[in-house]
Design an enzyme around this catalytic site. Structure first.
Site, PDB file in Angstrom:
ATOM      1  N   ARG A  85      -2.539  -3.540  14.169  1.00 45.69           N
ATOM      2  CA  ARG A  85      -4.177  -3.101  14.094  1.00 45.69           C
ATOM      3  C   ARG A  85      -4.667  -4.688  14.515  1.00 45.69           C
ATOM      4  O   ARG A  85      -4.803  -5.905  13.221  1.00 45.69           O
ATOM      5  CB  ARG A  85      -5.212  -2.951  12.045  1.00 45.69           C
ATOM      6  CG  ARG A  85      -5.107  -1.785  11.990  1.00 45.69           C
ATOM      7  CD  ARG A  85      -4.930  -1.353  11.153  1.00 45.69           C
ATOM      8  NE  ARG A  85      -5.249   0.113  10.376  1.00 45.69           N
ATOM      9  CZ  ARG A  85      -3.848   0.742   9.450  1.00 45.69           C
ATOM     10  NH1 ARG A  85      -3.188  -0.164   8.998  1.00 45.69           N
ATOM     11  NH2 ARG A  85      -4.183   1.618   9.892  1.00 45.69           N
ATOM     12  N   ASP A  99      -1.617  -5.216   3.719  1.00 46.42           N
ATOM     13  CA  ASP A  99      -2.046  -5.288   5.622  1.00 46.42           C
ATOM     14  C   ASP A  99      -2.963  -6.761   5.355  1.00 46.42           C
ATOM     15  O   ASP A  99      -3.269  -6.895   4.793  1.00 46.42           O
ATOM     16  CB  ASP A  99      -2.570  -4.338   5.784  1.00 46.42           C
ATOM     17  CG  ASP A  99      -1.652  -2.603   6.167  1.00 46.42           C
ATOM     18  OD1 ASP A  99      -0.311  -3.467   5.732  1.00 46.42           O
ATOM     19  OD2 ASP A  99      -2.149  -2.502   6.591  1.00 46.42           O
ATOM     20  N   HIS A 123      -4.389 -12.470  13.457  1.00 41.71           N
ATOM     21  CA  HIS A 123      -3.011 -11.504  13.194  1.00 41.71           C
ATOM     22  C   HIS A 123      -2.284 -11.650  15.528  1.00 41.71           C
ATOM     23  O   HIS A 123      -3.035 -12.078  16.173  1.00 41.71           O
ATOM     24  CB  HIS A 123      -2.702 -10.434  13.192  1.00 41.71           C
ATOM     25  CG  HIS A 123      -3.503 -10.306  12.591  1.00 41.71           C
ATOM     26  ND1 HIS A 123      -3.441 -10.883  10.713  1.00 41.71           N
ATOM     27  CD2 HIS A 123      -4.432  -8.817  12.658  1.00 41.71           C
ATOM     28  CE1 HIS A 123      -4.416  -9.941  10.076  1.00 41.71           C
ATOM     29  NE2 HIS A 123      -4.545  -9.347  11.015  1.00 41.71           N
ATOM     30  N   GLU A 158      -9.182  -4.359   5.241  1.00 45.10           N
ATOM     31  CA  GLU A 158      -8.747  -3.300   4.589  1.00 45.10           C
ATOM     32  C   GLU A 158      -8.324  -4.535   3.429  1.00 45.10           C
ATOM     33  O   GLU A 158      -7.827  -3.825   2.402  1.00 45.10           O
ATOM     34  CB  GLU A 158      -8.519  -2.792   4.896  1.00 45.10           C
ATOM     35  CG  GLU A 158      -9.116  -0.983   4.885  1.00 45.10           C
ATOM     36  CD  GLU A 158     -11.129  -0.800   4.081  1.00 45.10           C
ATOM     37  OE1 GLU A 158     -11.604  -0.585   3.407  1.00 45.10           O
ATOM     38  OE2 GLU A 158     -11.201  -1.698   5.553  1.00 45.10           O
ATOM     39  N   TYR A 185       1.907  -5.633  13.137  1.00 44.72           N
ATOM     40  CA  TYR A 185       0.985  -5.543  12.387  1.00 44.72           C
ATOM     41  C   TYR A 185       0.314  -4.158  13.635  1.00 44.72           C
ATOM     42  O   TYR A 185      -0.397  -5.783  14.526  1.00 44.72           O
ATOM     43  CB  TYR A 185       0.126  -6.012  12.171  1.00 44.72           C
ATOM     44  CG  TYR A 185      -0.922  -5.639  11.106  1.00 44.72           C
ATOM     45  CD1 TYR A 185      -0.707  -4.757  10.110  1.00 44.72           C
ATOM     46  CD2 TYR A 185      -2.069  -6.063  11.168  1.00 44.72           C
ATOM     47  CE1 TYR A 185      -1.954  -3.569   9.691  1.00 44.72           C
ATOM     48  CE2 TYR A 185      -3.144  -5.152   9.942  1.00 44.72           C
ATOM     49  CZ  TYR A 185      -2.841  -4.148   9.661  1.00 44.72           C
ATOM     50  OH  TYR A 185      -4.046  -3.300   8.733  1.00 44.72           O
ATOM     51  N   ASP A 230      -5.851  -8.143   6.750  1.00 42.09           N
ATOM     52  CA  ASP A 230      -7.209  -7.166   7.649  1.00 42.09           C
ATOM     53  C   ASP A 230      -7.390  -7.801   6.528  1.00 42.09           C
ATOM     54  O   ASP A 230      -7.659  -7.109   5.241  1.00 42.09           O
ATOM     55  CB  ASP A 230      -6.832  -6.338   8.316  1.00 42.09           C
ATOM     56  CG  ASP A 230      -6.524  -5.226   7.744  1.00 42.09           C
ATOM     57  OD1 ASP A 230      -6.164  -5.158   6.068  1.00 42.09           O
ATOM     58  OD2 ASP A 230      -6.017  -3.743   8.200  1.00 42.09           O
ATOM     59  N   GLU A 278       0.471  -1.373  -0.559  1.00 42.39           N
ATOM     60  CA  GLU A 278      -0.465   0.045   0.142  1.00 42.39           C
ATOM     61  C   GLU A 278       1.090   0.868  -0.163  1.00 42.39           C
ATOM     62  O   GLU A 278       0.352   1.982  -0.544  1.00 42.39           O
ATOM     63  CB  GLU A 278      -1.171   0.175   1.183  1.00 42.39           C
ATOM     64  CG  GLU A 278      -1.804  -1.328   1.005  1.00 42.39           C
ATOM     65  CD  GLU A 278      -1.215  -2.228   2.348  1.00 42.39           C
ATOM     66  OE1 GLU A 278      -0.726  -2.701   2.954  1.00 42.39           O
ATOM     67  OE2 GLU A 278      -2.265  -2.391   3.148  1.00 42.39           O
TER      68      GLU A 278
END
Length: 525
Positions: free
Chosen positions: A297, A82, A341, A86, A295, A84, A9
């Site tokens: 989140r 990432d 995670h 999103e 990570y 997750d 990203e």
């Protein structure tokens, strides 16, 4: 020569990963989402099972063109967004735009940006998880349906440019409800009575009135206070009970996203931005850019076996075997946690905060240090206190004092004296009383039956207080506890409330503006 294309990203993440991979790979950044629902229309076909209709984001057209050009000469495409919902959705859009019959699209999954983690992910690529993509799309469609239907109502009734949202509007209502509660609150008077006493040996100490005739007493006004003070002045103060017991205080689990947001002294948005920098990579002398934390989140307190081994070795080396439990501390995940995670932790115990401090900004060091300390503390033995409670009779009245002595520091040793994060809860607590605790202080040696000398008495007028306005940390806690939104979106939600001028921040607390209250009232109708 054809290269494999790795898409992430952000440029910072691309720069770090590019240093880990050889010349056979080209690492590029998508700058986040490249497709989204259109801004000018609903973009959801409600007659076809609410199917979303995506289009390229105008600001990303140049990026998409560059990505397509890089994909044309690539043998394989690795989506390394990432780990997750999103990130999975971004990867799904990238695969749709860049994939083809001549190019295979793979998904790279890693929890930390270290060379070992990236190389391991390349050895075991996976497919894009369609279930996670569907989950993200469902949230996006729901957000659009709510916002698209409600926002025009606000434009018509108030003014253009306002917005409503699935989570945003609930967060605003929480702030408005709290303000209404404060306005409607009627304070009640109450009094505390203290006796300054001298025992057989120093020091003198202060005890607080607790009971009358063996039952908890509440002094409601000054007249009652004066009556009690006059009554006890002529009484003998005799120690009734001395109770001492050991108390263990367990360490808190390593951070999850919401707890990091609550513990940080910085705004939520700033906290997440700094954590992102630590995750994506920091330039350290003599080595490649290094991702310092996992990570950020996550709602899981789980820790990998290797990380547990490493931190236990660190504890034994830094603090000694006396601080190390016989086996690793395992923390139960909260109900509804995704557990996809690990918890937020340092990627390596080699990067002690003091070692990397010269290469970090003040904010980066602060966030890294509290993550490091919390993780190390989470795998240490409990702190042990000796708590002493002394009840003292003065006729029909009983006074009480409590004292606490730290016997074994345990996990508290992981925190230096200047670190603010030494508990598992944010600094501002809610409640109706500021001083529900009994008097605490340094106690002399006391025994049952000891007669004490009364040096002085004092009365203190108090009033009950309403629950305070929400700080950022408190609002995050309230949203999390009620299952509203996701920690990864809290920074954006709080940002919207402020940018739309629905709330004002006064001394670090949110107060709804007239506009914010009007919007909430309209939505309730």
């Amino acid at each position: 020569m054809a290269k494999s294309l790795v898409v992430v990203e952000s440029p910072a993440k691309a720069k770090t990963i590019n240093k880990y991979l050889g010349k056979s790979y080209k690492v590029v950044a998508s700058m986040g989402h490249i497709r989204d629902l259109p801004k000018s229309k609903l973009g959801v076909d409600v007659d076809e099972a609410f199917k979303p209709v995506y289009e390229p984001i105008p600001a990303r057209k140049k990026v998409i063109k560059e990505l397509r050009a890089a994909a044309k000469v690539a043998t394989d495409i690795y989506v390394a967004t990432d780990p997750d919902r999103e990130g999975e959705a971004i990867g799904w859009h990238l695969a749709a735009e860049l994939g083809g019959k001549k190019r295979s699209v793979h998904r790279l999954m890693f929890n930390e940006i270290t060379k070992q983690a990236i190389v391991e992910a390349l050895k075991h690529p996976v497919e894009i998880d369609q279930r996670m993509v569907d989950a993200q799309q469902a949230r996006r469609v729901l957000d659009r349906l709510v916002g698209y239907k409600l926002s025009p109502l606000l434009w018509d009734k108030v003014r253009r440019g306002l917005s409503a949202g699935r989570v945003q509007s609930i967060a605003l209502k929480l702030v408005c409800d709290r303000e209404h509660e404060i306005e409607q609150f009627n304070p009640e008077e109450y009094w505390h009575i203290f006796a300054n006493l001298i025992g057989p040996v120093p020091p003198e100490f202060e005890a607080k009135l607790q009971k009358k005739n063996g039952k908890t007493v509440k002094v409601l006004n000054e007249a009652e206070s004066k009556t009690i003070v006059e009554a006890v002045t002529n009484e003998s103060f005799i120690v009734d009970t001395v109770g001492t017991k050991a108390r263990k205080k367990q360490a808190a689990p390593p951070y999850i996203t919401s707890k990091l947001q609550q513990a940080s002294q910085m705004p939520v948005k700033r906290t997440m931005m700094i954590a992102q920098q630590l995750y994506e990579g920091i330039e350290l002398p003599g080595e490649d850019a290094v991702g310092l934390i996992t990570y950020m989140r996550t709602d899981s307190t789980r820790v990998s076996g290797q990380a547990l081994t490493d931190v236990r070795e660190h504890i034994q080396s830094a603090f000694g075997e006396a601080y190390l439990p016989a086996k690793p501390n395992i923390y139960r995940a909260k109900k509804g946690a995704q557990d996809a995670h690990e918890a937020i932790r340092p990627t390596s115990m080699e990067y002690d905060p003091d070692r990397v401090k010269p290469h970090l900004t003040k904010e980066q060091f602060y966030i890294y240090r509290i993550i490091w300390n919390r993780f190390v503390a989470s795998q240490m033995l409990p702190a042990i206190f000796d708590d002493t409670t002394v009840d003292i009779n003065a006729g029909i009245y009983t006074f009480r004092i409590k004292g606490s002595v730290l016997k074994f520091k345990g996990w508290l040793s992981a925190y230096s004296k200047d670190v603010e994060d030494n508990s598992d809860s944010p600094g501002d607590q809610e409640g109706t009383h500021e001083d529900d605790e009994h008097t605490k202080g340094l106690l002399p040696a006391l025994n049952k039956g000891d007669t004490l000398s009364l040096k002085a008495t004092r009365s203190e007028q108090k009033f009950t207080q309403p629950r305070p306005r929400f700080s950022e940390a408190m609002l995050v806690k309230e949203l999390e506890e009620n299952g509203i939104g996701r920690p990864s979106t809290y920074a954006a939600i709080i940002g919207v409330l402020q940018s739309r001028e629905y709330v004002a921040k006064i001394e670090g607390r949110f107060k709804p503006t007239r506009l914010g209250r009007l919007v909430t009232e309209l939505l309730l109708k």
